[in-house]
Design a protein around this motif. Structure first.
Motif, PDB file in Angstrom:
ATOM      1  N   GLY A 185       0.803  -1.217   0.000  1.00  0.00           N
ATOM      2  CA  GLY A 185       0.000   0.000   0.000  1.00  0.00           C
ATOM      3  C   GLY A 185       0.835   1.267   0.000  1.00  0.00           C
ATOM      4  O   GLY A 185       0.495   2.249  -0.670  1.00  0.00           O
ATOM      5  N   THR A 186       1.948   1.254   0.737  1.00  0.00           N
ATOM      6  CA  THR A 186       2.813   2.431   0.789  1.00  0.00           C
ATOM      7  C   THR A 186       3.446   2.713  -0.563  1.00  0.00           C
ATOM      8  O   THR A 186       3.459   3.859  -1.034  1.00  0.00           O
ATOM      9  CB  THR A 186       3.910   2.241   1.850  1.00  0.00           C
ATOM     10  N   LEU A 187       3.982   1.690  -1.215  1.00  0.00           N
ATOM     11  CA  LEU A 187       4.591   1.887  -2.531  1.00  0.00           C
ATOM     12  C   LEU A 187       3.555   2.341  -3.552  1.00  0.00           C
ATOM     13  O   LEU A 187       3.800   3.269  -4.336  1.00  0.00           O
ATOM     14  CB  LEU A 187       5.260   0.589  -2.999  1.00  0.00           C
ATOM     15  N   TRP A 188       2.389   1.709  -3.535  1.00  0.00           N
ATOM     16  CA  TRP A 188       1.340   2.056  -4.492  1.00  0.00           C
ATOM     17  C   TRP A 188       0.892   3.507  -4.281  1.00  0.00           C
ATOM     18  O   TRP A 188       0.809   4.297  -5.231  1.00  0.00           O
ATOM     19  CB  TRP A 188       0.161   1.106  -4.339  1.00  0.00           C
ATOM     20  N   GLY A 189       0.596   3.859  -3.037  1.00  0.00           N
ATOM     21  CA  GLY A 189       0.129   5.207  -2.749  1.00  0.00           C
ATOM     22  C   GLY A 189       1.176   6.270  -2.985  1.00  0.00           C
ATOM     23  O   GLY A 189       0.871   7.358  -3.489  1.00  0.00           O
ATOM     24  N   ALA A 190       2.443   5.975  -2.626  1.00  0.00           N
ATOM     25  CA  ALA A 190       3.512   6.960  -2.807  1.00  0.00           C
ATOM     26  C   ALA A 190       3.752   7.240  -4.286  1.00  0.00           C
ATOM     27  O   ALA A 190       3.932   8.395  -4.688  1.00  0.00           O
ATOM     28  CB  ALA A 190       4.798   6.464  -2.147  1.00  0.00           C
ATOM     29  N   ILE A 191       3.746   6.197  -5.101  1.00  0.00           N
ATOM     30  CA  ILE A 191       3.955   6.391  -6.539  1.00  0.00           C
ATOM     31  C   ILE A 191       2.793   7.167  -7.144  1.00  0.00           C
ATOM     32  O   ILE A 191       2.988   8.107  -7.930  1.00  0.00           O
ATOM     33  CB  ILE A 191       4.127   5.029  -7.237  1.00  0.00           C
ATOM     34  N   ALA A 192       1.557   6.789  -6.787  1.00  0.00           N
ATOM     35  CA  ALA A 192       0.386   7.483  -7.330  1.00  0.00           C
ATOM     36  C   ALA A 192       0.381   8.950  -6.934  1.00  0.00           C
ATOM     37  O   ALA A 192       0.160   9.839  -7.765  1.00  0.00           O
ATOM     38  CB  ALA A 192      -0.894   6.806  -6.850  1.00  0.00           C
TER      39      ALA A 192
END
Length: 629
Positions: free
Chosen positions: A79-86
């Motif tokens: 979730g952190t990687l997905w949200g940070a990239i988005a």
């Protein structure tokens, strides 16, 4: 503290307990089934198969905690990687990624978990993966919201300005500065995973015997609750409640500790060089921002050159387009900006047009050919990284050197900008330095790869007068010793007089006058420039004699074209420029700017303007050609 103690006690109970207490669950003993607590040496009684209930609680706790922690960590990382990239990339990428998240959240997690449990065999490893995949959606939305805020911080823009790749920026600057949200959300994810695995096992669709967890113990004991066997239900139920509550308490405590609060962070002019040693050339630059109410022009028709070893100052009131112009030099404008014209950076072997260069190629130019010094050093530095690591990162962005060598370079750079005890300072964090020292560190970062051009966006605004002088001296020395070109954005005419070789005056997104600093300060040709000089105490260059100082202090106003341009003082003594009066346009005839005194300087030029006579606002409109000479 209470949560940490309770959680530590349960972890020790589940991990260490089986080493000192018999927990074998191999041979059944129906004769000892459902014994009450204390019978035959069983502290918590036995279950329906004669197994010791305390030993079983320990073994089940190992499984429940393992699955909960592993699934929570997996969900948090994804979730952190997905949200940070988005959040960092934004635009269409953000829209697509978040629609995936919205679609996933629309499906109830427990329903999706039940479906997946019937498709795959619910082993411990599989349950970890399944729980992680249904739990990452919420942290993705939370971190995305944090990333949208963090990506606009000065230290993130500074990292991009120094040539950091998007991946390095996300990993080193965006994610570490969302640590408070990540940590507290991770504790919630672990607590949710413990509850979900207990729920699915209570329904009989979770981890299968002989492996057991607290949910399976509840499932086995529910059949005997009406026979008075309360000891089969109460211990695992209490264990689940204690773990979930303790995790919530621990999460709140960790957030307070881990979330780094920003409020802790509480000579002679250079002579003009001969030849065409141009470092920056801007031609017909136009920047327009798209908004919900239409397009808003911010910069219109800028033409500017900066040569090696020279200081060019961009001056003007707030909103005149100075910062937008400076950000255009490094291609750091937001996605809502539409840019036309050309911004050429010269690196010695050729030039590159920033406007036409793709973002992935601009990364190589930032920091190596041109770098930036931001206005507020407290926000330009990453509060979660040591100063040495931040300077070393600027080196590693462009050079393949061992990290130890990069750190050594960082210490030398800190020493070169006048940081005392650079070895010790390199191990410190930004909040441990004064404002002036932080600004010196920002300058060291900008110099890390020896760029040909430094863009300084009001580098002394946040500093007191004494420290301002020190920073200006440092910038002057760097230009003189290294031959670096400096584009200085400021509204302080004293700074302009002290350090600049040339000055470009901006108003309404246009350069209305450009020339040598002595020429513009002592003999301004444009009404707006004269109004600026009349509104603030004039600070002439140190090299001017008394007669020239007197000329500046007696800058002509009404008799040279400015009608009813006033300076008023508030009770605090602040000088306020009032441009509500109309400006005489008698010098503009038939679209041609006519002046009684023509400029013959190679650098001098002034734009012809007329001002409306509206009593509420001054509205500039073009009255003559682009430039008058």
């Amino acid at each position: 503290m209470v949560g940490a103690v309770a959680l530590a006690a349960l972890v020790l109970f589940a991990v260490i307990g089986p080493l000192v207490y018999p927990t074998e669950q191999v041979a059944t003993d129906l004769g000892a089934a459902n014994l009450p607590p204390g019978a035959d040496g069983h502290l918590l009684g036995t279950d329906a198969l004669g197994y010791d209930n305390l030993g079983r609680l320990m073994v089940a706790g190992r499984v429940s905690l393992l699955v909960g922690v592993a699934a929570g960590v997996l969900a948090t990382v994804v979730g952190t990687l997905w949200g940070a990239i988005a959040g960092y990339v934004g635009g269409a990428v953000d829209a697509v990624m978040m629609r995936v998240v919205d679609a996933g959240i629309a499906i109830p997690a427990i329903f999706l978990l039940l479906v997946l449990s019937t498709i795959v065999r619910p082993t411990v490893g599989m349950m970890i993966v399944v729980l992680g995949m249904v739990s990452w959606l919420v942290p993705a939305r939370l971190i995305r919201a944090e990333a949208l805020s963090v990506r606009t911080r000065d230290y993130v823009v500074a990292a991009r300005a120094m040539g950091a790749s998007h991946g390095r920026t996300v990993i080193s600057h965006v994610i570490p500065n969302t640590v408070g949200t990540v940590v507290v959300n991770a504790t919630f994810q672990v607590a949710d995973a413990v509850l979900l695995v207990a729920y699915i096992s209570f329904l009989g669709m979770g981890i299968q015997p002989p492996t057991t967890d607290w949910g399976a113990m509840l499932n086995d004991g529910i059949n005997y609750i009406y026979q008075g066997a309360w000891w089969l239900i109460l211990p695992p139920g209490l264990a689940i409640v204690i773990v979930v509550c303790a995790l919530n308490f621990v999460g709140d405590g960790l957030r307070d500790v881990a979330d780094v609060k920003e409020d802790r962070m509480s000579a002679l002019p250079v002579q003009a060089q001969q030849g065409d040693d141009v470092v920056l050339r801007i031609r017909d630059l136009n920047v327009t921002f798209g908004t919900g109410s239409g397009d808003v022009p911010a910069v219109r028709g800028i033409d500017l050159e900066v040569r090696r070893g020279r200081v060019v100052a961009l001056v003007g009131e707030s909103g005149s387009g100075k910062s937008v112009t400076s950000l255009s030099v490094l291609g750091l404008l937001p996605s809502t900006a539409r840019v036309t014209g050309s911004v050429e950076l010269f690196d010695g072997g050729g030039s590159r047009d920033v406007v036409a260069t793709p973002e992935r190629e601009l990364v190589d130019l930032r920091g190596r050919v041109a770098s930036m010094v931001f206005q507020e050093p407290m926000t330009a530095l990453n509060p979660t990284m040591t100063l040495g690591d931040q300077v070393a990162e600027a080196v590693l962005n462009h050079e393949r050197v061992p990290r130890a060598d990069a750190r050594d370079r960082a210490v030398e750079l800190l020493r070169s900008v006048g940081i005392p005890e650079p070895e010790r300072r390199a191990r410190q964090y930004p909040h441990e330095l004064s404002g002036g020292q932080r600004q010196r560190v920002v300058i060291a970062i900008a110099l890390a790869c020896e760029p040909r051009l430094i863009v300084a966006d009001e580098p002394t605004t946040a500093l007191d007068v004494t420290v301002q002088a020190e920073i200006l001296d440092l910038l002057r020395e760097l230009v003189a010793e290294r031959g670096t070109a400096l584009l200085l954005v400021t509204h302080n005419m004293g700074v302009v007089a002290d350090i600049a070789d040339e000055v470009a005056v901006m108003s309404g997104g246009r350069v209305v006058e450009h020339g040598l600093v002595e020429q513009v300060l002592l003999a301004p040709e444009h009404e707006y420039t004269r109004a600026l000089l009349a509104a603030v105490p004039a600070v002439p260059p140190a090299s001017l004699d008394d007669r020239e100082v007197e000329r500046v202090s007696e800058s002509p106003r009404r008799d040279q074209g400015v009608s009813d341009t006033r300076s008023t003082s508030r009770s605090s003594g602040e000088v306020v420029l009032d441009l509500r009066g109309s400006v005489s346009t008698t010098g503009c005839r038939g679209g041609t700017c006519v002046r009684s005194r023509a400029s013959t300087s190679r650098y001098g030029r002034a734009r012809c303007w007329a001002w409306s006579a509206s009593p509420d606002r001054a509205s500039p409109r073009r009255a003559g050609p682009a430039w008058a000479c």
